[in-house]
Structure formats: structure tokens, C-alpha cells
Design an enzyme around this catalytic site. Structure first.
Site, PDB file in Angstrom:
ATOM      1  N   CYS A  79       0.818  -1.214   0.000  1.00 34.21           N
ATOM      2  CA  CYS A  79       0.000   0.000   0.000  1.00 34.21           C
ATOM      3  C   CYS A  79       0.855   1.269   0.000  1.00 34.21           C
ATOM      4  O   CYS A  79       1.436   1.596  -1.033  1.00 34.21           O
ATOM      5  CB  CYS A  79      -0.976  -0.056   1.164  1.00 34.21           C
ATOM      6  N   HIS A 168      -3.361  -5.497   1.627  1.00 33.05           N
ATOM      7  CA  HIS A 168      -2.664  -5.714   2.906  1.00 33.05           C
ATOM      8  C   HIS A 168      -2.675  -7.179   3.333  1.00 33.05           C
ATOM      9  O   HIS A 168      -3.474  -7.553   4.194  1.00 33.05           O
ATOM     10  CB  HIS A 168      -3.349  -4.895   4.011  1.00 33.05           C
ATOM     11  N   GLU A 170      -0.770  -8.572   5.284  1.00 33.51           N
ATOM     12  CA  GLU A 170      -0.362  -8.645   6.697  1.00 33.51           C
ATOM     13  C   GLU A 170      -1.551  -8.481   7.643  1.00 33.51           C
ATOM     14  O   GLU A 170      -1.453  -8.825   8.813  1.00 33.51           O
ATOM     15  CB  GLU A 170       0.734  -7.602   6.994  1.00 33.51           C
TER      16      GLU A 170
HETATM   17  N1  GLN Z   1      -3.446   6.288   1.103  1.00 34.14           N
HETATM   18  C1  GLN Z   1      -2.210   6.032   1.771  1.00 34.14           C
HETATM   19  C2  GLN Z   1      -1.087   6.844   1.144  1.00 34.14           C
HETATM   20  O1  GLN Z   1      -1.308   7.514   0.210  1.00 34.14           O
HETATM   21  C3  GLN Z   1      -1.885   4.559   1.704  1.00 34.14           C
HETATM   22  C4  GLN Z   1      -2.917   3.767   2.474  1.00 34.14           C
HETATM   23  C5  GLN Z   1      -2.397   2.543   3.129  1.00 34.14           C
HETATM   24  O2  GLN Z   1      -1.192   2.318   3.233  1.00 34.14           O
HETATM   25  N2  GLN Z   1      -3.310   1.761   3.653  1.00 34.14           N
HETATM   26  O3  GLN Z   1       0.009   6.825   1.614  1.00 34.14           O
END
Ligand code: GLN
Length: 185
Positions: A79, A168, A170
């Protein structure tokens, strides 16, 4: 023994730690250059990529990390970690490590409360992919290997020593993608 690391400046590093412990590792939580020098691979967790970038720079880790990845350090970004590994953020001058050949659109799946889970298949195993304010891959280069897609968009990609997921693993207790990272990258 070679020890994996998890970047622990901000975000969901603890959930990654639990998965690695479950897989039999004792990971180093990386916060300094000295920590970084001790690890054989590194996970970049989810969180807030802008904040993580600021903290990386403040800890003098941004350039050394980019260089280590360039030199072959295996990294797995989830992410926000995927955003850090990308080649840039659409419609933004947010700095990234530029380790992988794709751009991202941040927060493409909406707000926190619009998080969702979808069933996906990884190496013949069903699991639930959880997306939280996830980035979406936009322009992707030929060198990228797309390992998983959802609705025709890549959500797990690999380029040489770099692996990136927009979801995710994890947080849903699915250990197989981490196992793949640790064993094959
Ligand atoms: N939206 C977050 C970002 O731009 C990432 C979201 C996440 O890691 N769950 O950094």
C-alpha cells in the site's frame, strides 16, 4: 543468519512483524542507517506515504534506501510501501524511491470507511485481499511482472528484487505472499 527488516518509522509495521514471527523469523525494526545495514531484505508497510517519506528523509534513510534497492536489496512494499517504490504519483510531485517502473494514483479506492475485501487466488490458495485507501497502478512498464490483478488492474507486481502489493496481506493473516517474498526474491 540473514535477518529480514521492516521499516518502522510509521504505519502498520507491527502487523508485518507478526507475520514474519509466524513464519519463524525474528525481524529487525528498521529506524536508522545502522539498522538498515543489518538487514538482508526490507518490508515497507502501509501507512501514510507522505509522512513516511518525510520521516525517511529526516532519518537520512531516503537516499541510502534508494541506493540499496538499486544495488539489489529485496524489498516488499504494501500500500503506502507500494507508493514509495513507484516511479511517481499521478498529479503530484510527491517524491518516491523510483525503484519500480509504474506510477500510482493515491487513495484510488476511496476513504478509510470505503475499505473492502475481495477473494483472490494466490498459487492455488484462496485468500481475502483487503484494500484500504489503496493506490492504483497507472502507467506500468514492460519489465513489470504482474502476479495478481483485480478488475483488470495489477495489485501485486514484481520487478527483479522488488515486490509491491496495493492490498494488505499482513492484516488478514495470509502468510503466503510474505513467504514468497522471503523465499524467492
Ligand atoms: N493512502 C495512503 C497513502 O497515500 C496509503 C494507504 C495505506 O497504506 N493503507 O500513503
Amino acid at each position: 543468519m540473514a535477518v529480514p527488516g521492516i521499516l518502522a518509522l510509521q504505519g502498520g509495521f507491527e502487523a508485518h512483524r507478526r507475520i514474519l514471527v509466524q513464519l519463524g523469523y525474528d525481524p529487525i525494526l528498521v529506524r536508522t542507517g545502522r539498522d538498515l545495514d543489518r538487514v538482508c531484505s526490507l518490508i515497507l508497510p502501509g501507512g501514510e506515504s507522505t509522512v513516511m517519506t518525510k520521516l525517511l528523509k529526516r532519518a537520512d534513510l531516503f537516499e541510502p534506501l534508494a541506493e540499496k534497492i538499486q544495488a539489489g536489496l529485496p524489498v516488499f512494499g504494501t500500500c503506502a510501501g507500494m507508493i514509495l517504490l513507484s516511479n511517481g504519483v499521478e498529479e503530484s510531485d510527491q517524491p518516491t524511491l523510483g525503484a519500480m517502473d509504474f506510477t500510482v494514483r493515491r487513495n484510488a479506492t476511496g476513504r478509510q470507511k470505503e475499505s473492502f475485501e475481495v477473494p483472490l487466488l494466490w498459487q492455488e490458495k484462496n485468500f481475502s485481499a483487503l484494500f484500504i485507501r489503496a493506490p492504483e497502478i497507472q502507467r506500468i512498464g514492460n519489465g513489470e511482472m504482474v502476479l495478481l490483478s483485480y478488475r483488470d488492474k495489477p495489485v501485486l507486481v514484481q520487478q527483479d528484487n522488488c515486490l509491491a502489493a496495493s492490498f494488505h496481506p499482513e492484516l488478514t493473516g495470509f502468510t503466503e505472499i510474505h513467504r514468497y517474498f522471503l523465499n524467492h526474491i
